[in-house]
Design a protein around this motif. Structure first.
Motif, PDB file in Angstrom:
ATOM      1  N   ALA A   1       0.861  -1.190   0.000  1.00 55.70           N
ATOM      2  CA  ALA A   1       0.000   0.000   0.000  1.00 55.70           C
ATOM      3  C   ALA A   1       0.890   1.230   0.000  1.00 55.70           C
ATOM      4  O   ALA A   1       1.971   1.223   0.612  1.00 55.70           O
ATOM      5  N   PRO A   2       0.486   2.313  -0.668  1.00 53.49           N
ATOM      6  CA  PRO A   2       1.383   3.479  -0.801  1.00 53.49           C
ATOM      7  C   PRO A   2       1.786   4.097   0.525  1.00 53.49           C
ATOM      8  O   PRO A   2       2.906   4.594   0.667  1.00 53.49           O
ATOM      9  N   HIS A   3       0.885   4.077   1.516  1.00 55.83           N
ATOM     10  CA  HIS A   3       1.196   4.730   2.787  1.00 55.83           C
ATOM     11  C   HIS A   3       2.150   3.928   3.663  1.00 55.83           C
ATOM     12  O   HIS A   3       2.509   4.377   4.749  1.00 55.83           O
ATOM     13  N   GLU A   4       2.576   2.754   3.192  1.00 58.08           N
ATOM     14  CA  GLU A   4       3.532   1.959   3.965  1.00 58.08           C
ATOM     15  C   GLU A   4       4.969   2.437   3.780  1.00 58.08           C
ATOM     16  O   GLU A   4       5.874   1.973   4.464  1.00 58.08           O
ATOM     17  N   PHE A   5       5.174   3.363   2.858  1.00 54.77           N
ATOM     18  CA  PHE A   5       6.532   3.869   2.620  1.00 54.77           C
ATOM     19  C   PHE A   5       6.623   5.348   2.938  1.00 54.77           C
ATOM     20  O   PHE A   5       5.784   6.151   2.511  1.00 54.77           O
ATOM     21  N   ASN A   6       7.644   5.720   3.695  1.00 52.35           N
ATOM     22  CA  ASN A   6       7.967   7.131   3.930  1.00 52.35           C
ATOM     23  C   ASN A   6       9.448   7.231   4.285  1.00 52.35           C
ATOM     24  O   ASN A   6       9.908   6.587   5.234  1.00 52.35           O
ATOM     25  N   GLU A   7      10.201   8.001   3.514  1.00 55.12           N
ATOM     26  CA  GLU A   7      11.610   8.226   3.814  1.00 55.12           C
ATOM     27  C   GLU A   7      11.715   9.228   4.962  1.00 55.12           C
ATOM     28  O   GLU A   7      11.368  10.398   4.802  1.00 55.12           O
ATOM     29  N   GLU A   8      12.175   8.762   6.116  1.00 57.45           N
ATOM     30  CA  GLU A   8      12.136   9.551   7.342  1.00 57.45           C
ATOM     31  C   GLU A   8      13.469  10.208   7.675  1.00 57.45           C
ATOM     32  O   GLU A   8      13.518  11.159   8.451  1.00 57.45           O
ATOM     33  N   ASP A   9      14.558   9.737   7.088  1.00 57.13           N
ATOM     34  CA  ASP A   9      15.874  10.113   7.600  1.00 57.13           C
ATOM     35  C   ASP A   9      16.753  10.869   6.608  1.00 57.13           C
ATOM     36  O   ASP A   9      17.971  10.820   6.689  1.00 57.13           O
ATOM     37  N   LEU A  10      16.146  11.584   5.658  1.00 48.19           N
ATOM     38  CA  LEU A  10      16.939  12.361   4.705  1.00 48.19           C
ATOM     39  C   LEU A  10      17.020  13.819   5.137  1.00 48.19           C
ATOM     40  O   LEU A  10      15.997  14.488   5.323  1.00 48.19           O
ATOM     41  N   PHE A  11      18.237  14.312   5.299  1.00 47.16           N
ATOM     42  CA  PHE A  11      18.486  15.701   5.674  1.00 47.16           C
ATOM     43  C   PHE A  11      19.449  16.320   4.661  1.00 47.16           C
ATOM     44  O   PHE A  11      20.357  15.656   4.168  1.00 47.16           O
ATOM     45  N   VAL A  12      19.249  17.594   4.364  1.00 45.11           N
ATOM     46  CA  VAL A  12      20.141  18.334   3.477  1.00 45.11           C
ATOM     47  C   VAL A  12      20.898  19.368   4.302  1.00 45.11           C
ATOM     48  O   VAL A  12      20.290  20.121   5.081  1.00 45.11           O
ATOM     49  N   ASP A  13      22.216  19.405   4.127  1.00 44.22           N
ATOM     50  CA  ASP A  13      23.044  20.417   4.785  1.00 44.22           C
ATOM     51  C   ASP A  13      22.993  21.695   3.935  1.00 44.22           C
ATOM     52  O   ASP A  13      23.503  21.726   2.817  1.00 44.22           O
ATOM     53  N   LEU A  14      22.364  22.726   4.456  1.00 41.60           N
ATOM     54  CA  LEU A  14      22.182  23.964   3.690  1.00 41.60           C
ATOM     55  C   LEU A  14      23.302  24.984   3.909  1.00 41.60           C
ATOM     56  O   LEU A  14      23.251  26.066   3.320  1.00 41.60           O
ATOM     57  N   LYS A  15      24.286  24.656   4.712  1.00 40.19           N
ATOM     58  CA  LYS A  15      25.336  25.649   4.987  1.00 40.19           C
ATOM     59  C   LYS A  15      26.047  26.135   3.729  1.00 40.19           C
ATOM     60  O   LYS A  15      26.316  27.348   3.597  1.00 40.19           O
ATOM     61  N   PRO A  16      26.358  25.268   2.749  1.00 41.79           N
ATOM     62  CA  PRO A  16      27.017  25.776   1.537  1.00 41.79           C
ATOM     63  C   PRO A  16      26.176  26.792   0.773  1.00 41.79           C
ATOM     64  O   PRO A  16      26.720  27.636   0.055  1.00 41.79           O
ATOM     65  N   MET A  17      24.846  26.735   0.925  1.00 43.91           N
ATOM     66  CA  MET A  17      23.958  27.647   0.209  1.00 43.91           C
ATOM     67  C   MET A  17      23.622  28.895   1.007  1.00 43.91           C
ATOM     68  O   MET A  17      23.465  29.976   0.450  1.00 43.91           O
ATOM     69  N   LEU A  18      23.498  28.742   2.321  1.00 41.93           N
ATOM     70  CA  LEU A  18      23.027  29.847   3.164  1.00 41.93           C
ATOM     71  C   LEU A  18      24.145  30.537   3.928  1.00 41.93           C
ATOM     72  O   LEU A  18      23.945  31.605   4.500  1.00 41.93           O
ATOM     73  N   ASP A  19      25.314  29.885   3.990  1.00 41.20           N
ATOM     74  CA  ASP A  19      26.431  30.415   4.768  1.00 41.20           C
ATOM     75  C   ASP A  19      26.097  30.496   6.256  1.00 41.20           C
ATOM     76  O   ASP A  19      26.647  31.312   6.987  1.00 41.20           O
ATOM     77  N   THR A  20      25.158  29.665   6.689  1.00 37.54           N
ATOM     78  CA  THR A  20      24.852  29.515   8.107  1.00 37.54           C
ATOM     79  C   THR A  20      24.454  28.064   8.322  1.00 37.54           C
ATOM     80  O   THR A  20      23.926  27.406   7.418  1.00 37.54           O
ATOM     81  N   ALA A  21      24.725  27.528   9.495  1.00 34.31           N
ATOM     82  CA  ALA A  21      24.522  26.105   9.750  1.00 34.31           C
ATOM     83  C   ALA A  21      23.037  25.786   9.897  1.00 34.31           C
ATOM     84  O   ALA A  21      22.383  26.275  10.815  1.00 34.31           O
ATOM     85  N   LEU A  22      22.513  24.981   8.979  1.00 39.11           N
ATOM     86  CA  LEU A  22      21.112  24.580   9.034  1.00 39.11           C
ATOM     87  C   LEU A  22      20.936  23.278   8.271  1.00 39.11           C
ATOM     88  O   LEU A  22      21.376  23.148   7.131  1.00 39.11           O
ATOM     89  N   PHE A  23      20.292  22.313   8.909  1.00 37.10           N
ATOM     90  CA  PHE A  23      19.965  21.050   8.267  1.00 37.10           C
ATOM     91  C   PHE A  23      18.474  21.016   7.977  1.00 37.10           C
ATOM     92  O   PHE A  23      17.662  21.394   8.814  1.00 37.10           O
ATOM     93  N   LEU A  24      18.119  20.554   6.772  1.00 31.91           N
ATOM     94  CA  LEU A  24      16.725  20.554   6.332  1.00 31.91           C
ATOM     95  C   LEU A  24      16.223  19.118   6.261  1.00 31.91           C
ATOM     96  O   LEU A  24      16.746  18.300   5.499  1.00 31.91           O
TER      97      LEU A  24
END
Length: 333
Positions: free
Chosen positions: A6-29
């Motif tokens: 069933a479609p609702h049985e899948f959800n990627e829970e653990d993906l984070f993007v490091d935005l520091k190279p783009m924002l020049d401040t430490a932030l994980f998305l």
């Protein structure tokens, strides 16, 4: 990789993007768009549907009905199709065309409210329409995401613990405010188990959720025309309000680096960047996480469409819009 039925049985829970190279401040998305519903709303939708099933309110032959600006409607369309329910989504003219088409492709019936209530805005008009449908047919089951505690419980059970596992030293969490289900679920969990984590709500200028004056908002997802009933400001440390022009600016800034996110994500990242610029002291950067509700494909006709942007926010490139934000201490309201 999992094998699902069933479609609702899948959800990627653990993906984070490091935005520091783009924002020049430490932030994980934290990216919440990697499931078959395409957004964080799959969690709340599934929790509310399953609770209604357990309570015997939702049975074979029932018709689900809900008011949604887009993402919850798509999530409920996915789950309803999987479980064999009919689903009616009540939205308004601001809903992205892509979201409407997705819901219809999944078999949902979409009702579009074209006139706002003079006092309660589009949300009030949508809720009135839902209530009329329920009054006309007893088979309609309204989950009512605006009052349903399972909306925030889904994030108390899933989203907040996932963030805490990945970032045990977390200092600040940035969460967007719409129905405030995600916000309240995460805020309640951290205040209970990691009270040292600062919770910063990010909302759109023109939203009345935190007491600001009402204004026109064209990007669906965040913001409210009436105060969200789920909201309890005692769990919130700070609030950042972001104009929609700055939302567009941030979306385009991220897209220029290959990350196509939705409008809500642009608002949340802009709010986080503004808050961190003000609050980070010296060289000791805070460990900060922001939650991204969805990806950007559903916004190709709006946030990423040049004519749409220019017509609403001026004849200029989105990247030339000056960033500004309003930060208010929760304790001062």
């Amino acid at each position: 990789m999992p094998v699902i039925s069933a479609p609702h049985e899948f959800n990627e829970e653990d993906l984070f993007v490091d935005l520091k190279p783009m924002l020049d401040t430490a932030l994980f998305l934290k990216c919440e768009g990697f499931n078959f519903a395409g957004s964080i709303k799959q969690k709340a939708a599934l929790a509310m549907v399953e609770a209604a099933e357990r309570a015997g309110v939702l049975t074979p032959g029932s018709t689900l009905v809900e008011s949604s600006s887009g993402n919850l409607g798509v999530a409920l369309s996915t789950i309803a199709a999987s479980k064999g329910y009919r689903f009616v989504c009540v939205t308004d003219s601001r809903c992205n065309l892509g979201s409407r088409r997705l819901m219809e492709a999944l078999g949902a019936e979409v009702h579009i409210v074209t006139e706002a209530d003079p006092d309660k805005g589009f949300l009030g008009a949508r809720l009135d329409h839902v209530q009329r449908l329920c009054a006309e047919d007893s088979r309609y089951v309204w989950l009512n995401q605006y009052l349903n505690a399972n909306n925030w419980r889904a994030h108390h059970r899933l989203t907040a613990p996932a963030i805490a596992r990945r970032f045990p030293g977390l200092d600040v969490l940035f969460v967007g405010a719409g129905t405030t289900g995600t916000l309240m679920g995460c805020a309640r969990w951290f205040k209970e188990f990691r009270p040292g984590v600062r919770i910063v709500a990010v909302d759109s200028v023109g939203s009345v959720a935190f007491g600001g004056p009402p204004g026109t908002r064209m990007i669906p997802g965040l913001g409210a025309g009436v105060r969200p009933p789920l909201l309890d400001e005692s769990y919130i440390d700070d609030v950042v309000l972001i104009p929609e022009a700055v939302t567009v600016q941030m979306c385009h800034r991220l897209a220029a680096r290959g990350f196509l996110f939705g409008g809500s994500t642009g608002t949340i990242v802009a709010g986080a960047a503004s808050w961190l610029t003000t609050h980070e002291v010296g060289s000791a950067a805070l460990t900060s996480v922001a939650i991204s509700p969805d990806l950007g494909e559903r916004y190709l006709d709006t946030v990423y469409q040049t004519n749409w942007v220019q017509d609403l926010y001026g004849h200029q490139d989105a990247d030339s819009v000056p960033a500004r934000s309003l930060t208010k201490k929760a304790s001062q309201r």
